[in-house]
Structure formats: C-alpha cells, structure tokens
Write an enzyme that holds these catalytic residues in place. Structure first.
Site, PDB file in Angstrom:
ATOM      1  N   THR A   1      23.149 -15.571 -22.143  1.00 52.58           N
ATOM      2  CA  THR A   1      23.096 -16.727 -21.257  1.00 52.58           C
ATOM      3  C   THR A   1      24.515 -16.997 -20.778  1.00 52.58           C
ATOM      4  O   THR A   1      25.394 -17.310 -21.566  1.00 52.58           O
ATOM      5  CB  THR A   1      22.543 -17.963 -21.977  1.00 52.58           C
ATOM      6  OG1 THR A   1      21.223 -17.672 -22.430  1.00 52.58           O
ATOM      7  CG2 THR A   1      22.495 -19.166 -21.041  1.00 52.58           C
TER       8      THR A   1
ATOM      9  N   LYS B   1      17.415 -19.552 -16.628  1.00 47.54           N
ATOM     10  CA  LYS B   1      17.679 -19.847 -18.041  1.00 47.54           C
ATOM     11  C   LYS B   1      18.338 -21.216 -18.194  1.00 47.54           C
ATOM     12  O   LYS B   1      18.067 -21.944 -19.158  1.00 47.54           O
ATOM     13  CB  LYS B   1      18.574 -18.755 -18.635  1.00 47.54           C
ATOM     14  CG  LYS B   1      18.967 -18.993 -20.112  1.00 47.54           C
ATOM     15  CD  LYS B   1      17.756 -19.103 -21.022  1.00 47.54           C
ATOM     16  CE  LYS B   1      18.130 -19.496 -22.448  1.00 47.54           C
ATOM     17  NZ  LYS B   1      18.859 -18.458 -23.179  1.00 47.54           N
TER      18      LYS B   1
ATOM     19  N   LYS C   1      27.456 -24.324 -25.449  1.00 46.47           N
ATOM     20  CA  LYS C   1      27.942 -23.461 -24.362  1.00 46.47           C
ATOM     21  C   LYS C   1      26.965 -23.454 -23.192  1.00 46.47           C
ATOM     22  O   LYS C   1      27.348 -23.607 -22.036  1.00 46.47           O
ATOM     23  CB  LYS C   1      28.164 -22.052 -24.902  1.00 46.47           C
ATOM     24  CG  LYS C   1      28.574 -21.014 -23.869  1.00 46.47           C
ATOM     25  CD  LYS C   1      27.389 -20.173 -23.365  1.00 46.47           C
ATOM     26  CE  LYS C   1      26.807 -19.314 -24.463  1.00 46.47           C
ATOM     27  NZ  LYS C   1      25.698 -18.427 -23.971  1.00 46.47           N
TER      28      LYS C   1
END
Length: 294
Positions: free
Chosen positions: A100, A175, A243
């Site tokens: 990701t 995502k 993150k």
C-alpha cells in the site's frame, strides 16, 4: 512458456508477504526470494524457494517480480535504487507492487517501466493475515488491461476478489478508499464492545447477533473477537495502518476533500503507537477506549 514456468521474484516476507509467497509455491510457481532479514524467509526456502543475496540478483533471475514491503520509501529504494528493480529488470518482464503506497509513486513506476518495455501493475491487497493465509485477499489493480489479464491466474492464487480498477495508480487509490472505510469502522467496533461491557452484556454474545445484521463488517467479525480476547498480535501492524491513513489523508487534501472520520482515527492510532503499540495489530485500538471508559 506458461505462467507457472516463469520464475517469480518475491521481495518482502512480512506477516502477509510470507503467506502470499507460500501460496504461490503451493500452486507450483517457482520462487526466488529476497528480504532484508533472511531468517524471515527460512520457511519459504525450506519449501524450495531460492534465496537471492540482493534485489539486483533477484531481478536478473526473475520474469515476474512481486514487492510487498512496508513504506513508500521502501518502494522507492527497491524500484529506483542503483541496484534496484527498474535498473536491472529484463524487457518483457512484469512488476507487481502489492505494497500500500502512494498513487503518484505507482504512476512513476509504471511510466519508467513502460519506457523500458517492462509491464508494471500496482496491486495492493486487503484481508490481513487471515486473507493472506487462506488466499482470499481482495486485490485492487491499476495498470494496463493486457498485463492484468496475463497475470490474472497468479492473482487468483492469492485472492478471490480481483478487480482492475483503472490505469496506473487506480489500485492504490482504491486501497486508500478501503483504508478510509476501515478507519471509521474500527472506531465503531471498539465503541460497540465497550458499550456492551458497560451495559453488563457478554460481548461475544453481542457479536453473534450484530455481525450478521446491518452492522456486519470484516473488522467486526474478525477483529472484534480478538479485541475481546485481548489478542493484539499483528494481522496488520498499527504502524503500517498509520502509514496508510497518512497517505490517504494527504491524498484527500490534494483533492480538497474533508475526511473527519479518517482524521479522528489517525489521531487515535498515533496515540496508540505513542503508548508503545506500534507493532501491535490494529485491533489494539480497543486499549484507548478501555483506558478512557473502563
């Protein structure tokens, strides 16, 4: 040469990457492996994976290269470094970044790969450690349709819900939408469990009722029971979720989009990490609510 005869280079064997690589091995794919800590790849090597001493060595020896690393900075190092993938990949090879990461980075990888006659897809996944183990991941793909179709049998070894979302970067944008959804949902799961406890109910029994109704979600069904048991082992690290949410928040701001649920979740998870739970699973968020309310 059939797809299963091509050599796959796999970089990154963390909580999810290890299970994904193992599923490829079980399906008959030939695997080259590299990770910063060789010990993390021992199970794969025992099952026949070939260890490579560097990213360069792995790239030169592979037809398809899959990366599943931690942060955008790791992706940049793996792809753009002097001994990185783009410097040494063969023309006609395929690159799949399943980390990701930033949509802009995915686009950059695609453009530089295409200039060298290399195919590149961004294909981040969702489903956590359980989905990786069972081969039931959701895979969100960005890139050209020809490359996607050619690699679809490989993706079907790793997941069940596999969709080409659009051109390069579209997989990463999808995502991020996934992570935005989870961010607010995790707050709701924690609040529901704390509410059930305060009301004198048995939380596990409450989950039996509400997981099958309109409140149902993957997080409620899979992480709710872990919260109740006090099981905070990582299926997906808190630090990695921070993150992801940070990237999502930055992307939302670039589009002048306000995301209050995402902002609150990021704030709470940062507090959790500051309290020493950066390496815990995301279900550890319940600790913040227990501290505040019990």
């Amino acid at each position: 040469m059939t797809l299963t005869e091509k050599k796959i280079g796999f970089i990154g064997t963390g909580v999810m990457g290890k299970s994904m690589a193992l599923n490829l091995q079980r399906a008959g794919y030939l695997i080259n492996i590299y990770t910063r800590t060789k010990e993390k790849a021992n199970d794969l090597i025992d099952h026949g994976a070939v260890w490579k001493e560097s990213i360069k060595d792995l790239t030169v020896a592979s037809d398809i290269i899959i990366t599943m690393v931690g942060y955008p900075s790791d992706v940049e190092e793996v792809y753009f470094g002097e001994n990185g993938i783009l410097e040494h990949a063969k023309a006609g090879s395929c690159l799949i970044d399943m980390t990701t990461s930033k949509p802009s980075l995915a686009i950059n990888i695609f453009q530089q790969a295409k200039a060298k006659s290399i195919h590149a897809l961004d294909a981040p996944v969702s489903g956590g450690d359980i989905g990786a183990q069972k081969g039931t991941l959701a895979i969100m793909v960005g890139g050209e349709e020809d490359a996607y179709e050619a690699l679809l049998p490989l993706f079907k070894t790793l997941g069940e819900n596999i969709i080409l979302q659009g051109p390069a970067g579209a997989g990463q944008h999808t995502k991020l939408a996934n992570q935005i959804t989870i961010a607010s949902n995790m707050i709701g799961v924690c609040e529901a469990i704390i509410f059930a406890k305060k009301a004198g109910l048995e939380p596990s029994r409450v989950l039996e009722s509400i997981t099958t109704g309109a409140a149902g979600s993957w997080s409620l069904s899979n992480l709710g029971p872990r919260m109740i048991r006090g099981d905070f082992d990582p299926g997906f690290y808190v630090k990695h979720f921070i993150k992801d949410m940070t990237i999502a928040l930055e992307s939302a701001k670039e589009m002048d989009l306000d995301t209050p649920g995402l902002s609150l979740s990021l704030q709470l998870y940062k507090e959790l990490a500051e309290n020493g739970d950066g390496d815990s699973g995301t279900q550890a968020l319940i600790k913040i609510f227990e501290k505040q309310n019990l």
